[in-house]
Design a protein around this motif. Structure first.
Motif, PDB file in Angstrom:
ATOM      1  N   ILE A  89       3.788 -17.058   9.048  1.00 28.76           N
ATOM      2  CA  ILE A  89       5.044 -17.337   8.862  1.00 28.76           C
ATOM      3  C   ILE A  89       6.057 -15.941   9.288  1.00 28.76           C
ATOM      4  O   ILE A  89       5.699 -14.942   8.595  1.00 28.76           O
ATOM      5  CB  ILE A  89       5.579 -17.801   7.400  1.00 28.76           C
ATOM      6  CG1 ILE A  89       4.789 -18.983   7.022  1.00 28.76           C
ATOM      7  CG2 ILE A  89       7.088 -18.188   7.438  1.00 28.76           C
ATOM      8  CD1 ILE A  89       5.102 -20.368   7.735  1.00 28.76           C
ATOM      9  N   LEU A  90       6.796 -16.249  10.302  1.00 28.99           N
ATOM     10  CA  LEU A  90       7.708 -15.122  10.694  1.00 28.99           C
ATOM     11  C   LEU A  90       8.855 -15.359  10.051  1.00 28.99           C
ATOM     12  O   LEU A  90       9.532 -16.251  10.314  1.00 28.99           O
ATOM     13  CB  LEU A  90       7.681 -15.021  12.214  1.00 28.99           C
ATOM     14  CG  LEU A  90       6.569 -14.787  13.007  1.00 28.99           C
ATOM     15  CD1 LEU A  90       6.641 -14.918  14.735  1.00 28.99           C
ATOM     16  CD2 LEU A  90       5.932 -13.313  12.721  1.00 28.99           C
ATOM     17  N   ALA A  91       9.464 -14.272   9.215  1.00 32.68           N
ATOM     18  CA  ALA A  91      10.611 -14.371   8.604  1.00 32.68           C
ATOM     19  C   ALA A  91      11.442 -13.292   9.011  1.00 32.68           C
ATOM     20  O   ALA A  91      11.287 -12.163   8.814  1.00 32.68           O
ATOM     21  CB  ALA A  91      10.669 -14.171   7.041  1.00 32.68           C
ATOM     22  N   ARG A 161      26.280 -13.617   8.235  1.00 34.64           N
ATOM     23  CA  ARG A 161      26.726 -12.768   7.112  1.00 34.64           C
ATOM     24  C   ARG A 161      25.823 -12.670   5.965  1.00 34.64           C
ATOM     25  O   ARG A 161      24.961 -13.812   5.536  1.00 34.64           O
ATOM     26  CB  ARG A 161      28.156 -13.093   6.654  1.00 34.64           C
ATOM     27  CG  ARG A 161      29.272 -13.164   7.623  1.00 34.64           C
ATOM     28  CD  ARG A 161      30.348 -13.930   7.171  1.00 34.64           C
ATOM     29  NE  ARG A 161      31.571 -13.838   8.062  1.00 34.64           N
ATOM     30  CZ  ARG A 161      32.624 -13.236   8.035  1.00 34.64           C
ATOM     31  NH1 ARG A 161      32.839 -12.540   7.175  1.00 34.64           N
ATOM     32  NH2 ARG A 161      33.553 -13.345   9.006  1.00 34.64           N
ATOM     33  N   GLY A 162      25.542 -11.666   5.624  1.00 42.87           N
ATOM     34  CA  GLY A 162      24.596 -11.224   4.219  1.00 42.87           C
ATOM     35  C   GLY A 162      23.149 -11.219   4.586  1.00 42.87           C
ATOM     36  O   GLY A 162      22.743 -11.498   5.617  1.00 42.87           O
ATOM     37  N   THR A 163      22.585 -10.879   3.668  1.00 47.32           N
ATOM     38  CA  THR A 163      20.926 -10.345   3.698  1.00 47.32           C
ATOM     39  C   THR A 163      20.254 -11.075   2.491  1.00 47.32           C
ATOM     40  O   THR A 163      20.366 -10.647   1.320  1.00 47.32           O
ATOM     41  CB  THR A 163      20.723  -9.136   3.939  1.00 47.32           C
ATOM     42  OG1 THR A 163      21.293  -8.612   5.280  1.00 47.32           O
ATOM     43  CG2 THR A 163      19.021  -9.060   4.667  1.00 47.32           C
ATOM     44  N   THR A 164      19.441 -12.278   2.713  1.00 43.55           N
ATOM     45  CA  THR A 164      18.891 -12.743   1.523  1.00 43.55           C
ATOM     46  C   THR A 164      17.470 -12.409   1.911  1.00 43.55           C
ATOM     47  O   THR A 164      16.758 -13.589   2.011  1.00 43.55           O
ATOM     48  CB  THR A 164      19.193 -14.240   1.443  1.00 43.55           C
ATOM     49  OG1 THR A 164      19.175 -14.938   2.658  1.00 43.55           O
ATOM     50  CG2 THR A 164      20.748 -14.271   0.937  1.00 43.55           C
ATOM     51  N   ILE A 165      16.867 -11.563   1.357  1.00 47.27           N
ATOM     52  CA  ILE A 165      15.317 -10.979   1.788  1.00 47.27           C
ATOM     53  C   ILE A 165      14.630 -11.980   0.478  1.00 47.27           C
ATOM     54  O   ILE A 165      13.535 -12.441   1.084  1.00 47.27           O
ATOM     55  CB  ILE A 165      14.947  -9.627   1.531  1.00 47.27           C
ATOM     56  CG1 ILE A 165      15.842  -8.712   2.560  1.00 47.27           C
ATOM     57  CG2 ILE A 165      13.359  -9.465   1.777  1.00 47.27           C
ATOM     58  CD1 ILE A 165      15.620  -7.415   2.512  1.00 47.27           C
ATOM     59  N   LEU A 220       7.517 -10.492   7.273  1.00 50.12           N
ATOM     60  CA  LEU A 220       8.829 -10.287   7.079  1.00 50.12           C
ATOM     61  C   LEU A 220       9.588  -9.292   7.784  1.00 50.12           C
ATOM     62  O   LEU A 220       9.027  -8.001   7.470  1.00 50.12           O
ATOM     63  CB  LEU A 220       9.291 -10.143   5.554  1.00 50.12           C
ATOM     64  CG  LEU A 220      10.504 -10.116   5.046  1.00 50.12           C
ATOM     65  CD1 LEU A 220      11.373 -11.265   5.105  1.00 50.12           C
ATOM     66  CD2 LEU A 220      10.532  -9.469   3.720  1.00 50.12           C
ATOM     67  N   LEU A 221      10.420  -9.421   8.700  1.00 51.59           N
ATOM     68  CA  LEU A 221      11.094  -8.415   9.628  1.00 51.59           C
ATOM     69  C   LEU A 221      12.549  -8.332   8.997  1.00 51.59           C
ATOM     70  O   LEU A 221      13.266  -9.316   9.218  1.00 51.59           O
ATOM     71  CB  LEU A 221      10.944  -8.622  11.049  1.00 51.59           C
ATOM     72  CG  LEU A 221      11.213  -7.603  11.990  1.00 51.59           C
ATOM     73  CD1 LEU A 221      10.696  -7.617  13.318  1.00 51.59           C
ATOM     74  CD2 LEU A 221      12.859  -7.518  12.324  1.00 51.59           C
ATOM     75  N   ILE A 249       8.218  -5.552   7.467  1.00 52.81           N
ATOM     76  CA  ILE A 249       8.427  -4.618   8.602  1.00 52.81           C
ATOM     77  C   ILE A 249      10.026  -4.211   8.430  1.00 52.81           C
ATOM     78  O   ILE A 249      10.884  -5.065   8.676  1.00 52.81           O
ATOM     79  CB  ILE A 249       8.134  -5.093   9.905  1.00 52.81           C
ATOM     80  CG1 ILE A 249       6.662  -5.608  10.150  1.00 52.81           C
ATOM     81  CG2 ILE A 249       8.536  -4.380  10.923  1.00 52.81           C
ATOM     82  CD1 ILE A 249       6.610  -6.486  11.431  1.00 52.81           C
ATOM     83  N   GLY A 250      10.188  -2.851   7.902  1.00 47.55           N
ATOM     84  CA  GLY A 250      11.356  -2.111   8.203  1.00 47.55           C
ATOM     85  C   GLY A 250      11.704  -1.739   9.646  1.00 47.55           C
ATOM     86  O   GLY A 250      10.893  -1.005  10.348  1.00 47.55           O
ATOM     87  N   PHE A 251      12.783  -2.105  10.116  1.00 46.19           N
ATOM     88  CA  PHE A 251      13.141  -2.255  11.842  1.00 46.19           C
ATOM     89  C   PHE A 251      14.603  -1.485  11.513  1.00 46.19           C
ATOM     90  O   PHE A 251      15.583  -1.591  10.913  1.00 46.19           O
ATOM     91  CB  PHE A 251      13.284  -3.472  12.284  1.00 46.19           C
ATOM     92  CG  PHE A 251      13.512  -3.477  13.835  1.00 46.19           C
ATOM     93  CD1 PHE A 251      12.799  -2.498  14.435  1.00 46.19           C
ATOM     94  CD2 PHE A 251      14.409  -4.226  14.245  1.00 46.19           C
ATOM     95  CE1 PHE A 251      13.113  -2.436  15.914  1.00 46.19           C
ATOM     96  CE2 PHE A 251      14.564  -4.207  15.868  1.00 46.19           C
ATOM     97  CZ  PHE A 251      13.863  -3.332  16.288  1.00 46.19           C
ATOM     98  N   GLY A 252      14.486  -0.453  12.418  1.00 50.62           N
ATOM     99  CA  GLY A 252      15.785   0.473  12.794  1.00 50.62           C
ATOM    100  C   GLY A 252      15.776   1.806  12.346  1.00 50.62           C
ATOM    101  O   GLY A 252      14.771   2.209  11.816  1.00 50.62           O
ATOM    102  N   THR A 253      16.529   2.635  12.851  1.00 55.93           N
ATOM    103  CA  THR A 253      16.334   4.075  12.863  1.00 55.93           C
ATOM    104  C   THR A 253      17.343   4.356  11.515  1.00 55.93           C
ATOM    105  O   THR A 253      18.084   3.394  10.717  1.00 55.93           O
ATOM    106  CB  THR A 253      17.206   4.951  13.791  1.00 55.93           C
ATOM    107  OG1 THR A 253      18.302   4.610  14.071  1.00 55.93           O
ATOM    108  CG2 THR A 253      16.499   4.414  15.462  1.00 55.93           C
TER     109      THR A 253
END
Length: 377
Positions: A89-91, A161-165, A220-221, A249-253
Protein backbone atom coordinates in the motif's frame (compact mmCIF):
# COMPACT_ATOMS: atom_id res chain seq x y z
CA UNK A 1 17.23 -19.17 23.19
CA UNK A 2 13.70 -19.47 24.56
CA UNK A 3 11.23 -22.34 24.91
CA UNK A 4 7.57 -22.48 23.87
CA UNK A 5 6.88 -25.17 26.50
CA UNK A 6 9.65 -24.77 29.11
CA UNK A 7 7.87 -26.96 31.67
CA UNK A 8 8.73 -30.00 29.53
CA UNK A 9 12.41 -29.47 30.39
CA UNK A 10 11.62 -31.40 33.54
CA UNK A 11 11.92 -34.54 31.41
CA UNK A 12 15.69 -33.95 31.51
CA UNK A 13 15.51 -35.45 34.98
CA UNK A 14 14.85 -38.82 33.35
CA UNK A 15 18.19 -38.71 31.51
CA UNK A 16 19.94 -37.61 34.70
CA UNK A 17 18.31 -40.47 36.60
CA UNK A 18 19.59 -42.98 34.02
CA UNK A 19 23.08 -41.46 34.30
CA UNK A 20 22.98 -41.82 38.08
CA UNK A 21 21.81 -45.43 37.75
CA UNK A 22 24.66 -46.19 35.33
CA UNK A 23 27.28 -44.69 37.67
CA UNK A 24 25.82 -46.62 40.61
CA UNK A 25 25.92 -49.84 38.60
CA UNK A 26 29.61 -49.28 37.73
CA UNK A 27 30.56 -48.80 41.37
CA UNK A 28 28.56 -51.87 42.35
CA UNK A 29 30.43 -53.97 39.80
CA UNK A 30 33.78 -52.72 41.09
CA UNK A 31 32.95 -53.80 44.61
CA UNK A 32 32.03 -57.30 43.39
CA UNK A 33 34.91 -57.64 40.95
CA UNK A 34 37.40 -60.48 41.46
CA UNK A 35 40.85 -59.36 42.49
CA UNK A 36 43.54 -60.79 40.27
CA UNK A 37 47.07 -61.04 41.54
CA UNK A 38 48.45 -61.18 38.01
CA UNK A 39 48.19 -57.70 36.46
CA UNK A 40 49.26 -59.07 33.07
CA UNK A 41 46.26 -61.40 33.11
CA UNK A 42 43.92 -58.46 33.72
CA UNK A 43 45.40 -56.56 30.81
CA UNK A 44 45.04 -59.57 28.55
CA UNK A 45 41.34 -59.78 29.40
CA UNK A 46 40.56 -56.07 29.14
CA UNK A 47 42.92 -55.38 26.28
CA UNK A 48 44.48 -52.05 25.50
CA UNK A 49 41.19 -50.24 24.95
CA UNK A 50 41.02 -46.91 26.71
CA UNK A 51 38.64 -46.81 29.63
CA UNK A 52 36.55 -43.87 28.30
CA UNK A 53 35.70 -45.81 25.15
CA UNK A 54 33.81 -48.35 27.22
CA UNK A 55 31.47 -45.60 28.44
CA UNK A 56 31.06 -43.83 25.09
CA UNK A 57 27.99 -45.79 23.84
CA UNK A 58 25.94 -45.14 26.98
CA UNK A 59 27.11 -41.51 27.01
CA UNK A 60 25.83 -41.03 23.46
CA UNK A 61 22.49 -42.64 24.32
CA UNK A 62 22.07 -40.44 27.40
CA UNK A 63 22.99 -37.33 25.40
CA UNK A 64 20.40 -38.36 22.83
CA UNK A 65 17.72 -38.62 25.51
CA UNK A 66 18.70 -35.20 26.84
CA UNK A 67 18.42 -33.62 23.40
CA UNK A 68 15.01 -35.22 22.91
CA UNK A 69 13.89 -33.69 26.19
CA UNK A 70 15.06 -30.26 25.03
CA UNK A 71 13.36 -30.73 21.65
CA UNK A 72 10.10 -31.55 23.44
CA UNK A 73 10.23 -28.13 25.11
CA UNK A 74 10.18 -26.55 21.60
CA UNK A 75 13.32 -24.38 21.66
CA UNK A 76 13.19 -21.12 19.68
CA UNK A 77 15.80 -18.62 18.52
CA UNK A 78 15.43 -15.06 17.19
CA UNK A 79 16.47 -14.93 13.55
CA UNK A 80 15.95 -13.00 10.33
CA UNK A 81 13.46 -14.92 8.23
CA UNK A 82 12.08 -14.09 4.78
CA UNK A 83 8.53 -12.74 4.67
CA UNK A 84 6.91 -12.58 1.25
CA UNK A 85 5.13 -9.30 0.47
CA UNK A 86 1.95 -10.00 -1.47
CA UNK A 87 0.53 -6.47 -1.28
CA UNK A 88 2.10 -3.01 -1.01
CA UNK A 89 0.00 0.00 0.00
CA UNK A 90 1.52 3.32 -1.11
CA UNK A 91 0.29 6.10 1.18
CA UNK A 92 1.22 9.42 -0.45
CA UNK A 93 1.12 12.88 1.12
CA UNK A 94 -0.63 15.36 -1.19
CA UNK A 95 -0.75 18.31 1.22
CA UNK A 96 -0.05 21.80 -0.07
CA UNK A 97 3.54 21.66 1.15
CA UNK A 98 4.24 19.19 -1.65
CA UNK A 99 4.33 22.32 -3.87
CA UNK A 100 7.74 23.22 -2.35
CA UNK A 101 10.41 23.55 -5.04
CA UNK A 102 13.42 22.52 -2.93
CA UNK A 103 13.12 19.28 -4.92
CA UNK A 104 12.98 20.01 -8.64
CA UNK A 105 10.53 20.71 -10.20
CA UNK A 106 8.55 20.38 -6.95
CA UNK A 107 8.10 17.69 -4.32
CA UNK A 108 4.86 16.34 -5.73
CA UNK A 109 6.16 16.02 -9.30
CA UNK A 110 9.32 14.27 -8.04
CA UNK A 111 7.24 11.92 -5.90
CA UNK A 112 4.93 11.13 -8.83
CA UNK A 113 7.90 10.26 -11.03
CA UNK A 114 9.47 8.03 -8.37
CA UNK A 115 6.18 6.23 -7.67
CA UNK A 116 5.65 5.57 -11.39
CA UNK A 117 9.10 3.97 -11.54
CA UNK A 118 8.35 1.92 -8.43
CA UNK A 119 5.09 0.65 -9.94
CA UNK A 120 6.83 -0.21 -13.21
CA UNK A 121 9.58 -2.29 -11.57
CA UNK A 122 7.37 -4.38 -9.29
CA UNK A 123 6.60 -8.02 -9.97
CA UNK A 124 3.31 -8.37 -11.84
CA UNK A 125 1.95 -10.71 -9.15
CA UNK A 126 2.28 -8.13 -6.37
CA UNK A 127 -0.84 -6.09 -5.71
CA UNK A 128 -0.30 -2.37 -5.19
CA UNK A 129 -2.81 -0.01 -3.60
CA UNK A 130 -2.76 3.80 -3.46
CA UNK A 131 -3.88 5.87 -0.47
CA UNK A 132 -3.65 9.67 -0.68
CA UNK A 133 -3.95 12.03 2.25
CA UNK A 134 -4.07 15.72 3.06
CA UNK A 135 -6.97 16.97 5.24
CA UNK A 136 -8.28 13.39 5.21
CA UNK A 137 -7.13 10.05 3.84
CA UNK A 138 -8.84 8.08 1.11
CA UNK A 139 -8.18 4.97 -0.97
CA UNK A 140 -7.50 6.23 -4.50
CA UNK A 141 -6.89 2.73 -5.89
CA UNK A 142 -7.70 -0.50 -4.05
CA UNK A 143 -4.85 -3.07 -4.15
CA UNK A 144 -4.63 -4.31 -7.72
CA UNK A 145 -2.25 -5.75 -10.31
CA UNK A 146 -3.58 -3.30 -12.92
CA UNK A 147 -0.55 -1.03 -13.40
CA UNK A 148 -2.34 1.25 -15.88
CA UNK A 149 -5.02 2.12 -13.31
CA UNK A 150 -2.32 2.95 -10.79
CA UNK A 151 -0.40 5.14 -13.22
CA UNK A 152 -3.55 7.07 -14.13
CA UNK A 153 -4.25 7.71 -10.45
CA UNK A 154 -0.69 8.90 -9.85
CA UNK A 155 -0.83 11.19 -12.89
CA UNK A 156 -4.00 12.81 -11.55
CA UNK A 157 -2.81 13.62 -8.01
CA UNK A 158 -3.77 17.05 -6.68
CA UNK A 159 -2.90 18.85 -3.46
CA UNK A 160 -5.13 19.69 -0.51
CA UNK A 161 -5.04 21.29 2.94
CA UNK A 162 -3.69 19.62 6.06
CA UNK A 163 -1.69 16.47 6.74
CA UNK A 164 -3.29 13.42 8.39
CA UNK A 165 -0.49 10.88 8.64
CA UNK A 166 -2.20 8.83 11.34
CA UNK A 167 -5.43 8.60 9.35
CA UNK A 168 -3.44 7.52 6.28
CA UNK A 169 -1.95 4.60 8.22
CA UNK A 170 -5.40 3.48 9.42
CA UNK A 171 -6.89 3.84 5.94
CA UNK A 172 -4.04 1.69 4.58
CA UNK A 173 -4.72 -0.93 7.27
CA UNK A 174 -8.37 -0.96 6.22
CA UNK A 175 -7.38 -1.48 2.58
CA UNK A 176 -5.31 -4.47 3.66
CA UNK A 177 -8.16 -5.80 5.83
CA UNK A 178 -10.38 -5.92 2.74
CA UNK A 179 -8.01 -8.52 1.26
CA UNK A 180 -6.57 -10.37 4.24
CA UNK A 181 -9.10 -11.94 6.64
CA UNK A 182 -6.37 -12.25 9.26
CA UNK A 183 -6.03 -8.45 9.46
CA UNK A 184 -8.80 -6.72 11.39
CA UNK A 185 -10.06 -3.29 10.27
CA UNK A 186 -8.82 -0.25 12.19
CA UNK A 187 -10.61 0.82 15.35
CA UNK A 188 -11.08 4.56 15.84
CA UNK A 189 -12.23 4.04 19.44
CA UNK A 190 -9.08 2.28 20.64
CA UNK A 191 -5.40 3.18 20.67
CA UNK A 192 -4.34 -0.22 19.43
CA UNK A 193 -7.61 -1.84 18.41
CA UNK A 194 -8.26 -5.56 17.92
CA UNK A 195 -5.17 -7.36 16.72
CA UNK A 196 -4.78 -10.39 14.51
CA UNK A 197 -6.62 -13.57 15.62
CA UNK A 198 -5.47 -14.61 19.09
CA UNK A 199 -4.89 -11.09 20.41
CA UNK A 200 -7.26 -9.28 22.75
CA UNK A 201 -8.83 -6.00 21.61
CA UNK A 202 -6.75 -2.92 22.35
CA UNK A 203 -3.56 -4.93 22.67
CA UNK A 204 -0.49 -5.05 20.53
CA UNK A 205 0.33 -8.61 21.56
CA UNK A 206 -1.67 -11.77 20.92
CA UNK A 207 -2.51 -14.00 23.85
CA UNK A 208 -0.31 -16.79 22.53
CA UNK A 209 2.90 -14.80 21.90
CA UNK A 210 4.26 -12.45 19.24
CA UNK A 211 1.89 -11.07 16.60
CA UNK A 212 2.24 -12.96 13.29
CA UNK A 213 3.73 -10.75 10.58
CA UNK A 214 1.27 -9.94 7.81
CA UNK A 215 2.53 -10.38 4.23
CA UNK A 216 1.24 -6.89 3.36
CA UNK A 217 3.28 -3.73 3.95
CA UNK A 218 2.59 0.02 3.96
CA UNK A 219 4.98 2.50 2.31
CA UNK A 220 4.23 5.95 3.74
CA UNK A 221 5.67 8.98 1.91
CA UNK A 222 5.28 12.38 3.55
CA UNK A 223 7.07 15.73 3.58
CA UNK A 224 5.63 17.18 6.78
CA UNK A 225 4.06 16.56 10.17
CA UNK A 226 0.66 15.37 11.35
CA UNK A 227 -1.71 18.31 11.86
CA UNK A 228 -5.00 16.71 12.86
CA UNK A 229 -6.72 13.46 13.78
CA UNK A 230 -5.13 10.40 15.35
CA UNK A 231 -1.39 10.64 15.93
CA UNK A 232 0.99 8.61 13.73
CA UNK A 233 2.22 6.72 16.80
CA UNK A 234 -1.27 5.67 17.89
CA UNK A 235 -2.11 4.58 14.35
CA UNK A 236 1.17 2.67 14.18
CA UNK A 237 0.17 0.80 17.36
CA UNK A 238 -2.96 -0.40 15.59
CA UNK A 239 -0.93 -1.49 12.56
CA UNK A 240 1.55 -3.32 14.79
CA UNK A 241 -1.30 -5.09 16.61
CA UNK A 242 -2.29 -6.54 13.25
CA UNK A 243 1.23 -7.50 12.21
CA UNK A 244 1.33 -4.82 9.48
CA UNK A 245 4.72 -3.17 8.95
CA UNK A 246 5.02 0.50 7.94
CA UNK A 247 8.01 1.84 6.01
CA UNK A 248 7.92 5.66 6.30
CA UNK A 249 9.82 7.90 3.88
CA UNK A 250 10.59 11.47 4.92
CA UNK A 251 10.80 13.54 1.72
CA UNK A 252 12.26 17.01 1.22
CA UNK A 253 15.22 19.09 2.35
CA UNK A 254 15.67 21.02 5.58
CA UNK A 255 15.89 24.27 3.58
CA UNK A 256 12.66 24.43 1.54
CA UNK A 257 12.28 27.28 -0.96
CA UNK A 258 9.35 28.87 -2.80
CA UNK A 259 6.03 27.14 -3.42
CA UNK A 260 4.97 26.38 -6.98
CA UNK A 261 2.49 23.78 -8.19
CA UNK A 262 1.03 23.53 -11.66
CA UNK A 263 -2.67 24.09 -12.26
CA UNK A 264 -3.10 20.31 -12.59
CA UNK A 265 -1.53 19.71 -9.16
CA UNK A 266 -3.54 22.33 -7.27
CA UNK A 267 -6.70 20.73 -5.99
CA UNK A 268 -8.09 23.74 -4.14
CA UNK A 269 -7.59 27.46 -3.69
CA UNK A 270 -4.34 28.18 -1.88
CA UNK A 271 -3.83 31.72 -0.57
CA UNK A 272 -1.03 33.42 -2.49
CA UNK A 273 -0.63 30.51 -4.92
CA UNK A 274 -1.03 31.14 -8.63
CA UNK A 275 -2.96 28.23 -10.11
CA UNK A 276 -0.72 28.60 -13.16
CA UNK A 277 2.30 27.78 -11.04
CA UNK A 278 3.80 31.29 -10.91
CA UNK A 279 3.02 32.51 -7.42
CA UNK A 280 4.37 31.26 -4.11
CA UNK A 281 5.97 32.12 -0.83
CA UNK A 282 8.77 30.76 1.24
CA UNK A 283 8.72 28.65 4.41
CA UNK A 284 6.20 29.67 7.00
CA UNK A 285 3.71 31.01 4.48
CA UNK A 286 0.09 30.17 5.14
CA UNK A 287 0.37 29.93 8.91
CA UNK A 288 0.28 26.14 9.10
CA UNK A 289 0.76 22.76 7.56
CA UNK A 290 -1.18 22.42 4.36
CA UNK A 291 -1.84 26.20 4.22
CA UNK A 292 -4.50 27.60 6.45
CA UNK A 293 -4.70 24.64 8.83
CA UNK A 294 -3.22 24.31 12.27
CA UNK A 295 0.53 24.04 12.41
CA UNK A 296 2.35 20.85 13.35
CA UNK A 297 1.57 19.71 16.86
CA UNK A 298 4.38 20.71 19.13
CA UNK A 299 5.43 23.57 16.79
CA UNK A 300 7.99 23.56 14.01
CA UNK A 301 8.14 24.41 10.33
CA UNK A 302 5.21 22.99 8.37
CA UNK A 303 7.48 22.31 5.39
CA UNK A 304 9.84 20.03 7.34
CA UNK A 305 9.50 16.29 7.93
CA UNK A 306 8.67 15.18 11.47
CA UNK A 307 11.44 12.59 11.47
CA UNK A 308 11.05 11.73 15.15
CA UNK A 309 7.43 10.67 14.64
CA UNK A 310 8.21 8.69 11.49
CA UNK A 311 11.07 6.85 13.19
CA UNK A 312 8.67 5.92 16.00
CA UNK A 313 6.15 4.62 13.45
CA UNK A 314 8.83 2.41 11.89
CA UNK A 315 10.04 1.18 15.28
CA UNK A 316 6.52 0.38 16.55
CA UNK A 317 5.53 -1.60 13.46
CA UNK A 318 8.85 -3.32 12.71
CA UNK A 319 9.49 -1.31 9.55
CA UNK A 320 12.40 0.92 8.56
CA UNK A 321 12.53 4.71 8.23
CA UNK A 322 14.10 6.22 5.10
CA UNK A 323 15.13 9.79 4.32
CA UNK A 324 15.10 11.23 0.78
CA UNK A 325 16.17 14.79 0.04
CA UNK A 326 15.99 14.78 -3.75
CA UNK A 327 14.30 12.98 -6.64
CA UNK A 328 17.14 10.55 -7.35
CA UNK A 329 17.45 9.59 -3.70
CA UNK A 330 13.71 8.99 -3.49
CA UNK A 331 13.90 6.63 -6.46
CA UNK A 332 16.76 4.72 -4.83
CA UNK A 333 14.85 4.47 -1.55
CA UNK A 334 11.80 3.03 -3.29
CA UNK A 335 14.00 0.61 -5.24
CA UNK A 336 15.66 -0.61 -2.05
CA UNK A 337 12.38 -1.06 -0.19
CA UNK A 338 11.27 -4.61 0.59
CA UNK A 339 9.65 -5.95 -2.58
CA UNK A 340 9.20 -9.70 -3.01
CA UNK A 341 10.99 -10.78 0.16
CA UNK A 342 11.88 -8.91 3.33
CA UNK A 343 13.81 -10.03 6.39
CA UNK A 344 11.94 -9.90 9.65
CA UNK A 345 13.06 -10.80 13.19
CA UNK A 346 10.95 -13.73 14.36
CA UNK A 347 11.12 -16.60 16.83
CA UNK A 348 12.07 -19.69 14.82
CA UNK A 349 11.51 -23.12 16.36
CA UNK A 350 14.60 -25.35 16.15
CA UNK A 351 13.24 -28.50 17.78
CA UNK A 352 13.70 -30.40 14.50
CA UNK A 353 17.45 -29.78 14.66
CA UNK A 354 17.63 -31.09 18.25
CA UNK A 355 15.59 -34.15 17.28
CA UNK A 356 17.80 -34.90 14.28
CA UNK A 357 20.97 -34.59 16.38
CA UNK A 358 19.44 -36.83 19.06
CA UNK A 359 18.62 -39.49 16.48
CA UNK A 360 22.16 -39.34 15.09
CA UNK A 361 23.71 -39.73 18.55
CA UNK A 362 21.35 -42.58 19.39
CA UNK A 363 22.24 -44.49 16.24
CA UNK A 364 25.94 -43.87 16.80
CA UNK A 365 25.74 -45.05 20.39
CA UNK A 366 23.83 -48.21 19.44
CA UNK A 367 26.32 -48.89 16.65
CA UNK A 368 29.32 -48.56 18.97
CA UNK A 369 27.64 -50.76 21.55
CA UNK A 370 26.91 -53.47 18.96
CA UNK A 371 30.48 -53.29 17.66
CA UNK A 372 31.91 -53.65 21.14
CA UNK A 373 29.66 -56.62 21.92
CA UNK A 374 30.73 -58.31 18.68
CA UNK A 375 34.43 -57.69 19.46
CA UNK A 376 34.11 -59.28 22.92
CA UNK A 377 32.60 -62.41 21.36
Amino acid sequence: MSFAQPYLLISLLGALALLAAYVWQLRRRRRRALRFSDVALVRSVVGRQRRWRRHLPIALVLASLGLLAVAGARPQVRADVPVTSSTVILALDVSGSMCATDVSPNRLAAAQDAVREFIRTQDGEIRIGLVVFSAFAEVAVAPTTDRDELRRAVDGLTTGRGTTIGAAILKSVDAIAELDPDVAPSDSTSVAGPARPGAPAGSGEPSGGAVPTAPEIIVLLTDGANTRGISPQAAAAQAAARGVRVYPIGFGTTTPTRMSCTSQQVGGAIPGQDRGGLGGQGPGFGGGQGFGGAGPRGGGNFLLVDEAALREVASITGGVYFKATDADQLKRVLTDLPKHVTLQQQDVEVSVAFTALAAALLLLGLGLSLRRSTALQ
